[in-house]
Design a protein around this motif. Structure first.
Motif, short mmCIF file in Angstrom:
data_model
loop_
_atom_site.label_atom_id
_atom_site.label_comp_id
_atom_site.label_asym_id
_atom_site.label_seq_id
_atom_site.Cartn_x
_atom_site.Cartn_y
_atom_site.Cartn_z
N TYR A 98 -0.87 11.02 -7.11
CA TYR A 98 -1.10 9.73 -6.79
C TYR A 98 0.17 8.92 -6.41
O TYR A 98 1.29 9.51 -6.82
CB TYR A 98 -1.73 9.24 -8.04
N SER A 113 0.86 -1.15 0.12
CA SER A 113 0.02 0.04 -0.11
C SER A 113 0.80 1.31 0.02
O SER A 113 2.18 0.98 0.23
CB SER A 113 -0.88 -0.05 1.29
N LYS A 121 -7.04 -5.36 -0.73
CA LYS A 121 -8.11 -4.18 -1.05
C LYS A 121 -9.27 -4.67 -0.21
O LYS A 121 -9.64 -5.77 -0.21
CB LYS A 121 -8.30 -4.05 -2.61
N THR A 140 2.12 4.64 -6.13
CA THR A 140 2.20 3.46 -6.61
C THR A 140 2.68 2.66 -5.46
O THR A 140 3.74 3.27 -4.62
CB THR A 140 2.81 3.48 -8.06
N ASN A 171 -3.26 3.85 -2.25
CA ASN A 171 -3.28 2.81 -3.61
C ASN A 171 -2.91 1.48 -2.67
O ASN A 171 -2.30 1.40 -1.60
CB ASN A 171 -2.32 3.11 -4.62
#
Length: 125
Positions: free
Chosen positions: A104, A49, A64, A106, A58
């Motif tokens: 964002y 994460s 998830k 990754t 993310n």
């Protein structure tokens, strides 16, 4: 002194929960994306994460809905709430810092600046 120190690991039964913490020092925490990785026995390290400096998150598909990452810039700490744990979640969990201004993030490890030493999570009955 620059360091990342993880805590919160331990032995938990399947279906249980833990909250992992990683406290940073020696750098401007708020400017970094923070990430969690794990390495299971005999397996390669994988990204779990991340949370960007802007708070965007993310996750790898396998966690998830079960794991939640968060950060508290006032405390220089990133958290990983891990729920519904299964034996395959057994691993050493590492936190890492990546300097990035991107909105964002990754879960890759290409640009990691700092690593912690890890905390062991064992899921077993």
């Amino acid at each position: 002194q620059l360091q990342l120190v993880e805590s919160g690991g331990g032995l938990v039964q399947p279906g249980g929960s833990l909250r992992l913490s990683c406290t940073a020092s020696g750098f401007t925490f708020a400017n970094y994306a923070m990430k969690w990785f794990r390495q299971a026995p005999g397996k390669e390290r994988e990204g779990v994460s991340c949370i960007s400096r802007h708070g965007s998150t993310n996750y790898v598909g396998s966690v998830k809905g079960r794991f939640t990452i968060s950060r508290d810039n006032a405390k220089n700490t990133v958290y990983l709430q891990v729920n519904s744990l299964a034996p395959e979640d057994t691993a050493v969990y590492y936190c890492a810092a990546e300097y990035s201004s991107n909105y964002y993030c990754t879960v890759g490890d290409d640009d990691i600046n700092y690593w912690g030493k890890g905390t062991l999570v064992t899921v077993s009955s």
